[in-house]
Write a protein that holds these residues in place. Structure first.
Motif, PDB file in Angstrom:
ATOM      1  N   HIS A   1      -8.077 -18.447  -7.801  1.00  0.00           N
ATOM      2  CA  HIS A   1      -7.107 -17.350  -7.958  1.00  0.00           C
ATOM      3  C   HIS A   1      -6.368 -17.477  -9.278  1.00  0.00           C
ATOM      4  CE1 HIS A   1      -4.184 -20.334  -6.533  1.00  0.00           C
ATOM      5  NE2 HIS A   1      -4.980 -20.516  -5.488  1.00  0.00           N
ATOM      6  N   ARG A   2      -6.119 -16.317  -9.864  1.00  0.00           N
ATOM      7  CA  ARG A   2      -5.362 -16.219 -11.114  1.00  0.00           C
ATOM      8  C   ARG A   2      -4.272 -15.168 -10.926  1.00  0.00           C
ATOM      9  NH1 ARG A   2     -10.471 -15.677 -15.332  1.00  0.00           N
ATOM     10  NH2 ARG A   2     -11.522 -17.646 -14.761  1.00  0.00           N
ATOM     11  N   PHE A   3      -3.038 -15.635 -10.814  1.00  0.00           N
ATOM     12  CA  PHE A   3      -1.908 -14.751 -10.583  1.00  0.00           C
ATOM     13  C   PHE A   3      -1.009 -14.733 -11.818  1.00  0.00           C
ATOM     14  CE2 PHE A   3      -2.233 -16.215  -5.894  1.00  0.00           C
ATOM     15  CZ  PHE A   3      -3.354 -15.414  -5.721  1.00  0.00           C
ATOM     16  N   GLU A   4      -0.628 -13.544 -12.237  1.00  0.00           N
ATOM     17  CA  GLU A   4       0.342 -13.449 -13.323  1.00  0.00           C
ATOM     18  C   GLU A   4       1.704 -13.895 -12.815  1.00  0.00           C
ATOM     19  OE1 GLU A   4       0.518  -9.854 -15.480  1.00  0.00           O
ATOM     20  OE2 GLU A   4      -1.662  -9.613 -15.643  1.00  0.00           O
ATOM     21  N   PRO A   5       2.404 -14.709 -13.579  1.00  0.00           N
ATOM     22  CA  PRO A   5       3.685 -15.243 -13.088  1.00  0.00           C
ATOM     23  C   PRO A   5       4.793 -14.183 -13.138  1.00  0.00           C
ATOM     24  CG  PRO A   5       3.266 -15.981 -15.335  1.00  0.00           C
ATOM     25  CD  PRO A   5       2.035 -15.241 -14.902  1.00  0.00           C
ATOM     26  N   ASP A   6       5.812 -14.404 -12.296  1.00  0.00           N
ATOM     27  CA  ASP A   6       7.055 -13.612 -12.313  1.00  0.00           C
ATOM     28  C   ASP A   6       6.796 -12.126 -12.088  1.00  0.00           C
ATOM     29  OD1 ASP A   6       8.396 -15.987 -12.893  1.00  0.00           O
ATOM     30  OD2 ASP A   6       8.157 -15.690 -15.059  1.00  0.00           O
ATOM     31  N   LEU A   7       5.868 -11.831 -11.182  1.00  0.00           N
ATOM     32  CA  LEU A   7       5.672 -10.420 -10.840  1.00  0.00           C
ATOM     33  C   LEU A   7       6.820  -9.946  -9.954  1.00  0.00           C
ATOM     34  CD1 LEU A   7       1.859 -10.134 -10.005  1.00  0.00           C
ATOM     35  CD2 LEU A   7       3.061  -9.136 -11.944  1.00  0.00           C
ATOM     36  N   PRO A   8       7.405  -8.778 -10.239  1.00  0.00           N
ATOM     37  CA  PRO A   8       8.486  -8.276  -9.382  1.00  0.00           C
ATOM     38  C   PRO A   8       7.959  -7.867  -8.020  1.00  0.00           C
ATOM     39  CG  PRO A   8       7.903  -6.651 -11.037  1.00  0.00           C
ATOM     40  CD  PRO A   8       7.141  -7.898 -11.385  1.00  0.00           C
ATOM     41  N   ARG A   9       8.880  -7.661  -7.126  1.00  0.00           N
ATOM     42  CA  ARG A   9       8.498  -7.295  -5.770  1.00  0.00           C
ATOM     43  C   ARG A   9       7.971  -5.863  -5.726  1.00  0.00           C
ATOM     44  NH1 ARG A   9      13.846  -8.641  -2.543  1.00  0.00           N
ATOM     45  NH2 ARG A   9      14.659  -7.558  -4.384  1.00  0.00           N
ATOM     46  N   LEU A  10       7.247  -5.602  -4.638  1.00  0.00           N
ATOM     47  CA  LEU A  10       6.614  -4.307  -4.446  1.00  0.00           C
ATOM     48  C   LEU A  10       7.149  -3.710  -3.147  1.00  0.00           C
ATOM     49  CD1 LEU A  10       4.264  -2.870  -6.103  1.00  0.00           C
ATOM     50  CD2 LEU A  10       2.774  -3.528  -4.217  1.00  0.00           C
ATOM     51  N   MET A  11       7.483  -2.411  -3.169  1.00  0.00           N
ATOM     52  CA  MET A  11       7.915  -1.742  -1.950  1.00  0.00           C
ATOM     53  C   MET A  11       6.668  -1.286  -1.199  1.00  0.00           C
ATOM     54  SD  MET A  11      10.364  -0.860   0.002  1.00  0.00           S
ATOM     55  CE  MET A  11      11.797  -1.109  -1.055  1.00  0.00           C
ATOM     56  N   ALA A  12       6.308  -2.042  -0.138  1.00  0.00           N
ATOM     57  CA  ALA A  12       5.058  -1.766   0.578  1.00  0.00           C
ATOM     58  C   ALA A  12       5.162  -2.310   1.990  1.00  0.00           C
ATOM     59  CB  ALA A  12       3.879  -2.407  -0.156  1.00  0.00           C
ATOM     60  N   ASP A  13       4.140  -1.999   2.780  1.00  0.00           N
ATOM     61  CA  ASP A  13       4.032  -2.520   4.145  1.00  0.00           C
ATOM     62  C   ASP A  13       3.343  -3.877   4.066  1.00  0.00           C
ATOM     63  OD1 ASP A  13       3.300  -3.128   6.772  1.00  0.00           O
ATOM     64  OD2 ASP A  13       3.120  -1.022   7.305  1.00  0.00           O
ATOM     65  N   GLU A  14       4.059  -4.946   4.465  1.00  0.00           N
ATOM     66  CA  GLU A  14       3.515  -6.299   4.330  1.00  0.00           C
ATOM     67  C   GLU A  14       2.244  -6.457   5.171  1.00  0.00           C
ATOM     68  OE1 GLU A  14       4.765 -10.997   4.989  1.00  0.00           O
ATOM     69  OE2 GLU A  14       6.228  -9.382   5.316  1.00  0.00           O
ATOM     70  N   ARG A  15       2.252  -5.919   6.379  1.00  0.00           N
ATOM     71  CA  ARG A  15       1.066  -6.051   7.231  1.00  0.00           C
ATOM     72  C   ARG A  15      -0.126  -5.344   6.596  1.00  0.00           C
ATOM     73  NH1 ARG A  15      -1.205  -2.673  10.929  1.00  0.00           N
ATOM     74  NH2 ARG A  15      -2.518  -3.636  12.546  1.00  0.00           N
ATOM     75  N   ALA A  16       0.105  -4.166   6.005  1.00  0.00           N
ATOM     76  CA  ALA A  16      -0.990  -3.427   5.374  1.00  0.00           C
ATOM     77  C   ALA A  16      -1.529  -4.169   4.158  1.00  0.00           C
ATOM     78  CB  ALA A  16      -0.522  -2.025   4.975  1.00  0.00           C
ATOM     79  N   VAL A  17      -0.620  -4.712   3.319  1.00  0.00           N
ATOM     80  CA  VAL A  17      -1.066  -5.458   2.143  1.00  0.00           C
ATOM     81  C   VAL A  17      -1.843  -6.702   2.567  1.00  0.00           C
ATOM     82  CG1 VAL A  17      -0.310  -6.692   0.087  1.00  0.00           C
ATOM     83  CG2 VAL A  17       0.830  -4.572   0.735  1.00  0.00           C
ATOM     84  N   ARG A  18      -1.374  -7.360   3.619  1.00  0.00           N
ATOM     85  CA  ARG A  18      -2.073  -8.545   4.104  1.00  0.00           C
ATOM     86  C   ARG A  18      -3.459  -8.173   4.638  1.00  0.00           C
ATOM     87  NH1 ARG A  18       0.000 -13.438   5.139  1.00  0.00           N
ATOM     88  NH2 ARG A  18       2.110 -12.563   4.879  1.00  0.00           N
ATOM     89  N   GLN A  19      -3.544  -7.058   5.345  1.00  0.00           N
ATOM     90  CA  GLN A  19      -4.836  -6.628   5.863  1.00  0.00           C
ATOM     91  C   GLN A  19      -5.779  -6.243   4.723  1.00  0.00           C
ATOM     92  OE1 GLN A  19      -4.510  -3.526   8.772  1.00  0.00           O
ATOM     93  NE2 GLN A  19      -6.643  -3.712   9.434  1.00  0.00           N
ATOM     94  N   ILE A  20      -5.245  -5.621   3.680  1.00  0.00           N
ATOM     95  CA  ILE A  20      -6.067  -5.276   2.511  1.00  0.00           C
ATOM     96  C   ILE A  20      -6.651  -6.531   1.884  1.00  0.00           C
ATOM     97  CG2 ILE A  20      -5.954  -4.388   0.141  1.00  0.00           C
ATOM     98  CD1 ILE A  20      -3.923  -2.327   1.165  1.00  0.00           C
ATOM     99  N   ALA A  21      -5.799  -7.516   1.653  1.00  0.00           N
ATOM    100  CA  ALA A  21      -6.262  -8.743   1.013  1.00  0.00           C
ATOM    101  C   ALA A  21      -7.266  -9.489   1.891  1.00  0.00           C
ATOM    102  CB  ALA A  21      -5.067  -9.636   0.692  1.00  0.00           C
ATOM    103  N   LEU A  22      -7.002  -9.562   3.194  1.00  0.00           N
ATOM    104  CA  LEU A  22      -7.915 -10.276   4.091  1.00  0.00           C
ATOM    105  C   LEU A  22      -9.280  -9.579   4.166  1.00  0.00           C
ATOM    106  CD1 LEU A  22      -5.602 -11.366   7.052  1.00  0.00           C
ATOM    107  CD2 LEU A  22      -6.820 -12.846   5.438  1.00  0.00           C
TER     108      LEU A  22
END
Length: 505
Positions: free
Chosen positions: A364-385
């Motif tokens: 994994h390569r994550f850009e540091p210090d990314l600001p927060r996102l207004m989103a549904d945590e369960r939906a984002v988690r399901q997308i990533a999984l």
């Protein structure tokens, strides 16, 4: 919400073994219609031409009579009173009959117009109007110079022929029946001396009839062509309107059927989960021998198999339920500030064991210090999984799965998951993105799945107002990219001053 790619997927399901029949029939019908449209004997076109001729004669009904009155005035001034008055009455009477026939044809409905009768009436009226010009040719003037009188008569006839050729070009034969008798009378009876000038004028007048007849015929063919183009355009517009109406009706029914299907699946999936939870609970109790040992080992294995199969069925029902809610528009987002990198990192940890079992490393390569996102945590988690599960499922053993999270060029945030698997053919990408769709290579080279992962990802991303892209090349791998719009990126909170921090302590 309908997902893109469903239409392409349906094309694979629909039986299209004989697609040439419809195209052959359509070509035959169009060819026949074109042949009928361009034939001069077509009844509808003959009616249209007669209507156009009637309107033209009605609109210019005063043009030639006005010229007749001007010529009569000149004749009266020259001293030819009785003959010019008689000629004016005869000529205006002939054109009055022609005007009445044109007005009657113009007021008659096109569908009720008798082509043969109307055409005959027009020719008779034009022939009667020609008697006035025969009379004009025979008018004599004792006080006039013969050469000048012959030239003047020829000029007037040429003007009348030219005007009639322009006005009556839509009616075949109108020019001939009107002016062949006057020109013949001019050549046979009006010339007594046959001087060279008179012979030249007579020849010029005789040659003018074929010339203006050719001009009138060319204008008639041009009008017929324009009329056929207009008819073809109207037919195509009618076909287009019919096809559009049928398409709108089919789309409406498809949307209603899709909505009913989604509501049915959502309701049934919910009803199925209730007894399935009991099956899972009791099979787990039996498999773990919570209430006491089971002496028969086969029964214990059966209980574990029931529990494993029940979990698989529950996952499938949950996916169907999520997809049905998304398509039915009943999926409610629980929006809150989330850190995408943390969610994706947790999902990577969850998939580590499955990846190691297949000798796959998750990088994994994550850009540091990314600001927060207004989103549904369960939906984002399901997308990533879902994306990670697909990547690990289809990746070639011994390769890496690259996961990236960062900024987009427009100021949004993205999640990218790239594997080094067999890839997807370009024409199968819409199939993969459709519900229950699977690519042919993926089916042969990887474990079976439900085909709902990517459609669910598409739906959840669309609910967030984002975009989903799938890039793949054969034997090189696949990259799935989820893009969240800049409007969902929250501004970084400013740091609290030191006195306020101390006060809070």
């Amino acid at each position: 919400m309908p997902l893109p790619g469903l239409n392409t997927a349906d094309k694979i399901i629909v039986d299209r073994r004989k697609p040439h029949r419809n195209s052959d029939v359509a070509r035959a019908v169009r060819k026949t219609r074109d042949q009928l449209a361009h034939q001069p004997g077509n009844l509808s076109f003959d009616r249209e031409l007669l209507k156009l001729h009637a309107r033209a004669m009605a609109r210019v009904a005063l043009a030639i009579p006005a010229m007749v009155l001007v010529i009569a005035a000149i004749g009266l001034y020259a001293g030819i009173r009785e003959q010019m008055l008689a000629w004016t009455v005869v000529t205006l009477s002939g054109y009055a009959v022609l005007a009445l026939v044109a007005r009657h044809a113009d007021r008659t409905e096109t569908s009720r117009l008798n082509v043969a009768t109307t055409h005959r009436n027009f020719l008779v009226a034009h022939f009667l109007s020609g008697f006035g010009w025969i009379y004009f040719v025979l008018v004599d003037c004792s006080a006039c110079v013969p050469d000048q009188l012959a030239v003047m008569k020829a000029i007037v006839l040429l003007l009348a022929i030219a005007a009639t050729a322009l006005i009556a070009s839509l009616l075949r034969g109108a020019l001939a029946v009107t002016f062949v008798p006057p020109v013949a009378a001019y050549i046979l009876f009006a010339q007594h001396l046959w001087t060279p000038l008179e012979a030249l004028v007579a020849g010029l007048l005789a040659a003018s009839l074929p010339f203006f007849g050719y001009v009138a015929g060319h204008m008639n063919r041009a009008a017929l062509t324009l009329l056929s183009f207009r008819s073809e355009k109207d037919a195509l517009i009618a076909e287009l309107d019919t096809a559009k109406s049928m398409s709108d009706e089919a789309r409406r029914r498809a949307e209603e059927a899709n909505l009913a299907k989604s509501r049915f699946l959502a309701s049934m999936s919910h009803e199925l989960r209730t007894p399935l939870n009991a099956i899972l609970g009791f099979s787990e109790v039996m498999g773990d021998e919570v209430l006491g040992p089971i002496e028969n080992k086969t029964y214990r294995d059966y209980a574990r198999d029931i529990h494993t199969s029940g979990q698989h069925l529950l996952e499938l029902i949950n996916e169907i339920l999520d997809l049905s809610r998304i398509e039915a528009g009943r999926y409610q987002l629980n929006e809150e500030p989330v850190v995408v990198t943390e969610i994706v990192e947790d999902c990577c940890h969850l998939m580590e064991l499955k990846a190691r079992n297949k000798d796959i490393r998750i990088e994994h390569r994550f850009e540091p210090d990314l600001p927060r996102l207004m989103a549904d945590e369960r939906a984002v988690r399901q997308i990533a999984l879902n994306l990670l599960s697909n990547a690990v499922k289809f990746a070639t053993p011994g390769t890496d799965v690259l996961v990236r999270v960062g900024w987009t060029a427009g100021g949004g945030q993205y999640i990218s998951v790239k594997d080094a698997g067999p890839g997807i053919p370009e024409d199968e990408i819409p199939v993969v993105l459709s519900a229950f769709g699977q690519g042919s290579i993926a089916i042969k080279s990887a474990e079976q799945g439900t085909g709902l992962g990517l459609p669910i990802v598409q739906g959840l991303v669309a609910l967030h107002g984002g975009e989903f892209e799938l890039h793949s090349r054969l034997r090189e791998g696949t990259e799935a990219i989820v893009i969240f719009p800049p409007s969902r990126v929250m501004e970084a909170l400013p740091a609290l001053p030191a006195p306020k921090i101390a006060a809070r302590r």
